[in-house]
Design an enzyme around this catalytic site. Structure first.
Site, PDB file in Angstrom:
ATOM      1  N   LYS A 257       0.822  -1.206   0.000  1.00 49.81           N
ATOM      2  CA  LYS A 257       0.000   0.000   0.000  1.00 49.81           C
ATOM      3  C   LYS A 257       0.859   1.261   0.000  1.00 49.81           C
ATOM      4  O   LYS A 257       0.410   2.318  -0.444  1.00 49.81           O
ATOM      5  CB  LYS A 257      -0.939  -0.007   1.214  1.00 49.81           C
ATOM      6  CG  LYS A 257      -2.036  -1.060   1.114  1.00 49.81           C
ATOM      7  CD  LYS A 257      -3.036  -0.947   2.244  1.00 49.81           C
ATOM      8  CE  LYS A 257      -2.470  -1.405   3.556  1.00 49.81           C
ATOM      9  NZ  LYS A 257      -3.488  -1.415   4.634  1.00 49.81           N
ATOM     10  N   ARG A 258       2.080   1.184   0.480  1.00 44.99           N
ATOM     11  CA  ARG A 258       2.945   2.359   0.521  1.00 44.99           C
ATOM     12  C   ARG A 258       3.426   2.757  -0.876  1.00 44.99           C
ATOM     13  O   ARG A 258       3.628   3.935  -1.157  1.00 44.99           O
ATOM     14  CB  ARG A 258       4.150   2.091   1.417  1.00 44.99           C
ATOM     15  CG  ARG A 258       3.852   2.113   2.906  1.00 44.99           C
ATOM     16  CD  ARG A 258       5.100   1.769   3.696  1.00 44.99           C
ATOM     17  NE  ARG A 258       5.575   0.434   3.378  1.00 44.99           N
ATOM     18  CZ  ARG A 258       6.786  -0.035   3.674  1.00 44.99           C
ATOM     19  NH1 ARG A 258       7.654   0.751   4.276  1.00 44.99           N
ATOM     20  NH2 ARG A 258       7.138  -1.266   3.375  1.00 44.99           N
TER      21      ARG A 258
END
Length: 509
Positions: A257-258
């Site tokens: 997700k980063r």
């Protein structure tokens, strides 16, 4: 402590509510659910919320909402209940304590009073001297009083499992066959705050809930020997294991997700992907398409079709590339298969979100949306792309803004083309009586015939160049829904007003 002997497979997915749900949650849910449905078993949703430092209150509801959106429905869980409730780990703390006490009593676990600073220093020394990292058992065999006399002491202990030297490191996997894992160190199983770590909680919960098949990502292979050891120490029947390949970015890195917005499950809703297309895509990531009667791969299929023929042995253990181009293609296929009424219903939330339509649209606005949806169905890949295509049909005639790329393609004769169009279209009757008058109806066919006669034949302009200025005037865009059908939907008054507005604006330049 419970002793369950399920008669049908029981599988689970157990996300942590620490932010937007990861697309991997849907990926794991899909494969768990496919097997459970095929075998007449049960699919359980459990919330693993023991990581209180990263816990986010709204995350659990996002898990519920996104999995519901995908149609991946669970049989038991925090929101629907079930025979093994509660299904949140934070509500099961008393369940874990007897297991910890048994391990301590049997000498399989011990208290550790080492401070975080002492553990950090220990790891630093190990890394600098290139030793294997892991706890050095300073606390093992010592009483609290004895340990308190040594450096790096904290009065609130954790509990660690005592991993034997001869721990079994191999196990059978439904996907990978016989698998070997590295030797684990003395894992913490109960934290100082009284919450269990994942490793103890997952074993206890899977046993208590009668889970027969543990399906999870391959990153947990290294932890499996710890879990098998806990099952054996606690004299519990272990489940079968299936470790799915990790989803990977095009550069082969793990999707996170980063670094990748597509790792967020909510992102697919925001962009306007259809849930059935995303489910189809996730199934193809680690599973071969079915061969059709003609020998060609069948890549478009429903969840029911996927579940019917599911076999763990067919799962490809190599980490699949998360190819959004393939998903876009699939989404386009599913969009074009929708009935027009269904498409309009799917578009409505995005148009409301973007301010094209109000929260409570009128019947007239909804009727127009049905007509517009039919025009744009083959011109979209994502539902969110409809906003630019649909907005001109709901904009005031004097609020149409001409996009820069549309203005740039206007030629010197654009004003004359617009003037000829205005003159030709003025002769078409859009009254109710006119609808019955042959040759003078305001419809796409008559509009096209009049404009071709006036511009293509009358002005000698090639068809591919003739209607650009009209498209720009009507929609403000260089690319728009079919021009003549758009004019029909807008009606004569709006169409002429828009043509006049651009013609006048060009005359003033």
């Amino acid at each position: 402590m419970s002793d369950h002997a399920p008669t049908a497979p029981r599988l689970r997915v157990a996300p942590s509510p620490t932010g937007d749900p990861h697309v991997g949650t849907a990926y794991m849910s899909l494969f768990n659910l496919a097997f459970a449905r095929q075998q007449g078993g049960r699919f359980v949703l459990r919330i693993e919320d023991t990581d209180r430092a990263r816990f986010r209150e709204d995350s659990e509801q996002q898990v519920f909402d996104t999995l519901h959106w995908l149609g991946l429905q669970w049989d038991e869980g925090p929101d629907v209940g079930g025979p093994y409730a509660p299904y949140r780990q934070s509500e099961r703390l008393e369940t874990y304590r007897p297991y910890v006490e048994r391990l301590l009593a049997d000498g399989k676990a011990y208290h550790c009073w080492c401070s975080t600073e002492r553990l950090a220093q220990m790891r630093e020394v190990q890394q600098k001297s290139k030793q294997p990292t892991g706890y050095d058992r300073l606390c093992h065999g010592r009483t609290q009083a004895e340990r308190a006399e040594l450096p790096g002491y904290t009065p609130t202990p954790v509990v660690r499992m005592l991993v034997p030297d001869d721990v079994e490191l191999s196990f059978d996997d439904l996907i990978r066959g016989r698998v070997s894992a590295p030797r684990p160190d003395d894992q913490v199983i109960l934290k100082a705050d009284g919450f269990p770590t994942y490793h103890l909680a997952v074993v206890v919960d899977d046993h208590e809930m009668g889970i027969t098949h543990v399906v999870r990502g391959e990153e947990w292979i290294s932890s499996t020997p710890k879990h098998i050891l806990l099952y054996r120490w606690l004299r519990l029947e272990p489940p079968q294991w299936a470790h799915m390949p990790l989803l990977r970015n095009p550069d082969k890195s793990k999707i996170s997700k980063r670094k990748n917005p597509a790792a967020r499950l909510t992102w697919f809703q925001e962009q306007g992907y259809l849930p059935e297309a995303l489910v189809n895509f996730l199934a193809l990531l680690a599973y071969p398409p079915k061969a059709g009667e003609d020998g060609e791969d069948v890549e478009v299929f429903s969840f029911e079709e996927f579940s019917k023929d599911f076999d763990w042995r067919k799962v490809n253990p190599v980490g699949p590339i998360f190819d959004l181009k393939k998903l876009d293609w699939l989404n386009g296929v599913y969009l074009r298969r929708l009935e027009v009424g269904q498409l309009a219903s799917r578009l409505l939330p995005y148009l409301q979100r973007d301010g094209v339509l109000p929260a409570q649209p009128s019947l007239g606005q909804l009727a127009r949306l049905g007509r517009v949806a039919e025009l744009i169905q083959t011109r979209m890949v994502l539902l969110s792309e409809a906003t630019a295509l649909v907005a001109p049909f709901y904009s005031a005639d004097d609020e149409i803004e001409v996009a820069d790329d549309a203005r740039a393609q206007l030629k010197e004769d654009s004003g004359a083309v617009l003037g000829a169009a205005l003159e030709a279209l003025s002769d078409l009757d859009d009254s109710r009586e006119g609808l019955l008058a042959s040759g003078s109806r305001w419809n796409a066919e008559a509009i096209e015939a009049s404009l071709r006669s006036a511009i293509v034949e009358g002005m000698g302009i090639k068809p591919k160049l003739a209607f650009g200025p009209l498209r720009t005037a009507v929609s403000g865009q260089r690319i728009s829904p079919p021009l003549f059908e758009s004019m029909e939907i807008l009606g004569k008054t709006s169409t002429l007003a828009r043509l006049s507005r651009l013609r006048d604006a060009l005359a003033e330049r």
